[in-house]
Motif scaffolding. Structure first.
Motif, mmCIF file in Angstrom:
data_model
loop_
_atom_site.group_PDB
_atom_site.id
_atom_site.type_symbol
_atom_site.label_atom_id
_atom_site.label_comp_id
_atom_site.label_asym_id
_atom_site.label_seq_id
_atom_site.Cartn_x
_atom_site.Cartn_y
_atom_site.Cartn_z
ATOM 1 N N ASN A 32 0.817 -1.212 0.000
ATOM 2 C CA ASN A 32 0.000 0.000 0.000
ATOM 3 C C ASN A 32 0.850 1.261 0.000
ATOM 4 O OD1 ASN A 32 0.977 0.035 2.558
ATOM 5 N ND2 ASN A 32 -0.995 0.021 3.593
ATOM 6 N N LYS A 33 2.091 1.128 -0.483
ATOM 7 C CA LYS A 33 2.991 2.272 -0.614
ATOM 8 C C LYS A 33 4.006 1.966 -1.703
ATOM 9 C CE LYS A 33 6.020 0.627 3.069
ATOM 10 N NZ LYS A 33 6.662 0.949 4.320
ATOM 11 N N ILE A 34 4.862 2.911 -1.960
ATOM 12 C CA ILE A 34 5.918 2.714 -2.947
ATOM 13 C C ILE A 34 7.166 2.241 -2.207
ATOM 14 C CG2 ILE A 34 7.357 3.818 -4.694
ATOM 15 C CD1 ILE A 34 5.048 5.874 -5.028
ATOM 16 N N VAL A 35 7.701 1.115 -2.644
ATOM 17 C CA VAL A 35 8.895 0.563 -2.011
ATOM 18 C C VAL A 35 10.003 0.415 -3.047
ATOM 19 C CG1 VAL A 35 7.638 -0.661 -0.190
ATOM 20 C CG2 VAL A 35 8.128 -1.826 -2.327
ATOM 21 N N PRO A 36 11.216 0.813 -2.696
ATOM 22 C CA PRO A 36 12.334 0.597 -3.621
ATOM 23 C C PRO A 36 12.699 -0.883 -3.649
ATOM 24 C CG PRO A 36 13.105 1.648 -1.604
ATOM 25 C CD PRO A 36 11.620 1.543 -1.495
ATOM 26 N N LEU A 37 13.019 -1.366 -4.832
ATOM 27 C CA LEU A 37 13.478 -2.747 -4.947
ATOM 28 C C LEU A 37 14.937 -2.825 -4.512
ATOM 29 C CD1 LEU A 37 11.888 -3.853 -8.337
ATOM 30 C CD2 LEU A 37 11.078 -4.319 -6.025
ATOM 31 N N GLN A 38 15.341 -4.008 -4.110
ATOM 32 C CA GLN A 38 16.719 -4.269 -3.727
ATOM 33 C C GLN A 38 17.429 -4.965 -4.890
ATOM 34 O OE1 GLN A 38 17.788 -3.151 -0.651
ATOM 35 N NE2 GLN A 38 15.724 -2.315 -0.587
ATOM 36 N N THR A 39 18.750 -4.896 -4.929
ATOM 37 C CA THR A 39 19.512 -5.614 -5.946
ATOM 38 C C THR A 39 19.121 -7.089 -5.898
ATOM 39 O OG1 THR A 39 21.350 -4.059 -5.722
ATOM 40 C CG2 THR A 39 21.837 -6.173 -6.761
ATOM 41 N N GLY A 40 18.816 -7.653 -7.061
ATOM 42 C CA GLY A 40 18.424 -9.052 -7.162
ATOM 43 C C GLY A 40 16.923 -9.280 -7.094
ATOM 44 N N GLU A 41 16.170 -8.303 -6.670
ATOM 45 C CA GLU A 41 14.730 -8.492 -6.515
ATOM 46 C C GLU A 41 14.007 -8.592 -7.865
ATOM 47 O OE1 GLU A 41 11.737 -7.270 -2.927
ATOM 48 O OE2 GLU A 41 13.223 -5.801 -3.547
ATOM 49 N N ILE A 42 14.484 -7.870 -8.870
ATOM 50 C CA ILE A 42 13.879 -7.994 -10.200
ATOM 51 C C ILE A 42 14.054 -9.420 -10.707
ATOM 52 C CG2 ILE A 42 14.200 -7.342 -12.634
ATOM 53 C CD1 ILE A 42 14.395 -4.448 -11.724
ATOM 54 N N GLU A 43 15.234 -9.978 -10.542
ATOM 55 C CA GLU A 43 15.470 -11.357 -10.983
ATOM 56 C C GLU A 43 14.589 -12.333 -10.204
ATOM 57 O OE1 GLU A 43 16.516 -14.501 -13.142
ATOM 58 O OE2 GLU A 43 16.857 -12.403 -13.645
ATOM 59 N N TYR A 44 14.414 -12.085 -8.920
ATOM 60 C CA TYR A 44 13.532 -12.926 -8.099
ATOM 61 C C TYR A 44 12.093 -12.875 -8.633
ATOM 62 C CZ TYR A 44 10.463 -14.167 -4.207
ATOM 63 O OH TYR A 44 9.455 -14.700 -3.447
ATOM 64 N N ILE A 45 11.600 -11.669 -8.907
ATOM 65 C CA ILE A 45 10.241 -11.525 -9.446
ATOM 66 C C ILE A 45 10.132 -12.241 -10.788
ATOM 67 C CG2 ILE A 45 8.534 -9.878 -10.348
ATOM 68 C CD1 ILE A 45 9.642 -7.885 -8.193
ATOM 69 N N ASN A 46 11.140 -12.083 -11.639
ATOM 70 C CA ASN A 46 11.148 -12.759 -12.939
ATOM 71 C C ASN A 46 11.060 -14.273 -12.779
ATOM 72 O OD1 ASN A 46 11.410 -10.276 -14.195
ATOM 73 N ND2 ASN A 46 13.598 -10.485 -14.555
ATOM 74 N N GLN A 47 11.843 -14.826 -11.863
ATOM 75 C CA GLN A 47 11.854 -16.276 -11.672
ATOM 76 C C GLN A 47 10.523 -16.782 -11.111
ATOM 77 O OE1 GLN A 47 15.274 -17.072 -9.211
ATOM 78 N NE2 GLN A 47 16.703 -16.859 -10.913
ATOM 79 N N GLU A 48 9.946 -16.025 -10.193
ATOM 80 C CA GLU A 48 8.717 -16.463 -9.534
ATOM 81 C C GLU A 48 7.462 -16.205 -10.370
ATOM 82 O OE1 GLU A 48 8.511 -18.153 -6.547
ATOM 83 O OE2 GLU A 48 10.694 -18.236 -6.772
ATOM 84 N N CYS A 49 7.488 -15.165 -11.172
ATOM 85 C CA CYS A 49 6.260 -14.739 -11.863
ATOM 86 C C CYS A 49 6.290 -14.960 -13.371
ATOM 87 C CB CYS A 49 5.987 -13.270 -11.565
ATOM 88 S SG CYS A 49 5.719 -12.948 -9.830
ATOM 89 N N GLY A 50 7.419 -15.359 -13.916
ATOM 90 C CA GLY A 50 7.455 -15.718 -15.321
ATOM 91 C C GLY A 50 7.869 -14.617 -16.274
ATOM 92 N N ASN A 51 7.740 -14.972 -17.530
ATOM 93 C CA ASN A 51 8.251 -14.157 -18.622
ATOM 94 C C ASN A 51 7.556 -12.803 -18.769
ATOM 95 O OD1 ASN A 51 10.186 -14.004 -20.679
ATOM 96 N ND2 ASN A 51 8.641 -14.512 -22.215
#
Length: 187
Positions: A32-51
């Motif tokens: 319910n707010k804006i949160v900065p991503l951490q290094t590696g979090e984009i890759e984590y989202i990609n792996q968990e949520c797909g292409n």
């Protein structure tokens, strides 16, 4: 009733991109707010949520690289040999970036971002239909619209097939010169 702004990145910056849905992960379910991503979090989202999410992050980084704004971190942070992949992995939507990926309707009254980009014509038309915002958009074609006064652009969804390199160039032209920039690109 004020809807909380939610998403990834910074609360103030140069760019805010609005998409309809957030990654379907339990960590973001009650975001319910804006949160900065951490290094590696984009890759984590990609792996968990797909292409689909990989495409969103890749296209966002390619767009920033093409934009080449002199006061954006991509240009400052990177040298002449910089690559959009490095920016995606080390800066995109992190605390030291200048952009956001938001999962809530634009709140232009807050004036927190220089440019607002709604990714997806269908989503933009839904927001207009629901009167979440009622700004005067000028539709340039079936996929792009601009409200120069509010620095709001509607473009295709951040996906390779929808926002191809040619369409990224069109989006960049709109930001760099408004409708005049687009006319230069088309000429």
């Amino acid at each position: 009733m004020k809807i909380p702004t939610q998403g990834f990145g910074v609360t103030e910056g140069l760019l805010a991109v609005y998409v309809e849905n957030k990654p379907p992960l339990k960590e973001f379910k009650n975001l319910n707010k804006i949160v900065p991503l951490q290094t590696g979090e984009i890759e984590y989202i990609n792996q968990e949520c797909g292409n689909g999410w990989r495409k969103v992050f890749n296209v966002y980084s390619k767009f920033i690289a093409e934009l080449k704004l002199p006061d954006h971190n991509f240009t400052k942070f990177s040298g002449p040999n910089s690559r959009w992949q490095s920016y995606r992995d080390n800066a995109l939507l992190q605390a030291h970036s200048q952009e956001a990926l938001l999962f809530s309707a634009p709140d232009l009254a807050q004036n927190n971002y220089t440019w607002h980009i709604i990714a997806g014509r269908t989503y933009a038309k839904q927001l207009l239909r629901d009167q979440i915002f009622t700004h005067s958009l000028v539709w340039l074609d079936e996929e792009f619209a601009i409200d120069e006064e509010n620095k709001l652009i509607v473009c295709p969804y951040f996906d390779y097939r929808q926002l191809s390199n040619i369409k990224i160039a069109k989006l960049v032209a709109l930001i760099q010169g408004g409708i005049a920039g687009l006319n230069t690109l088309v000429s």
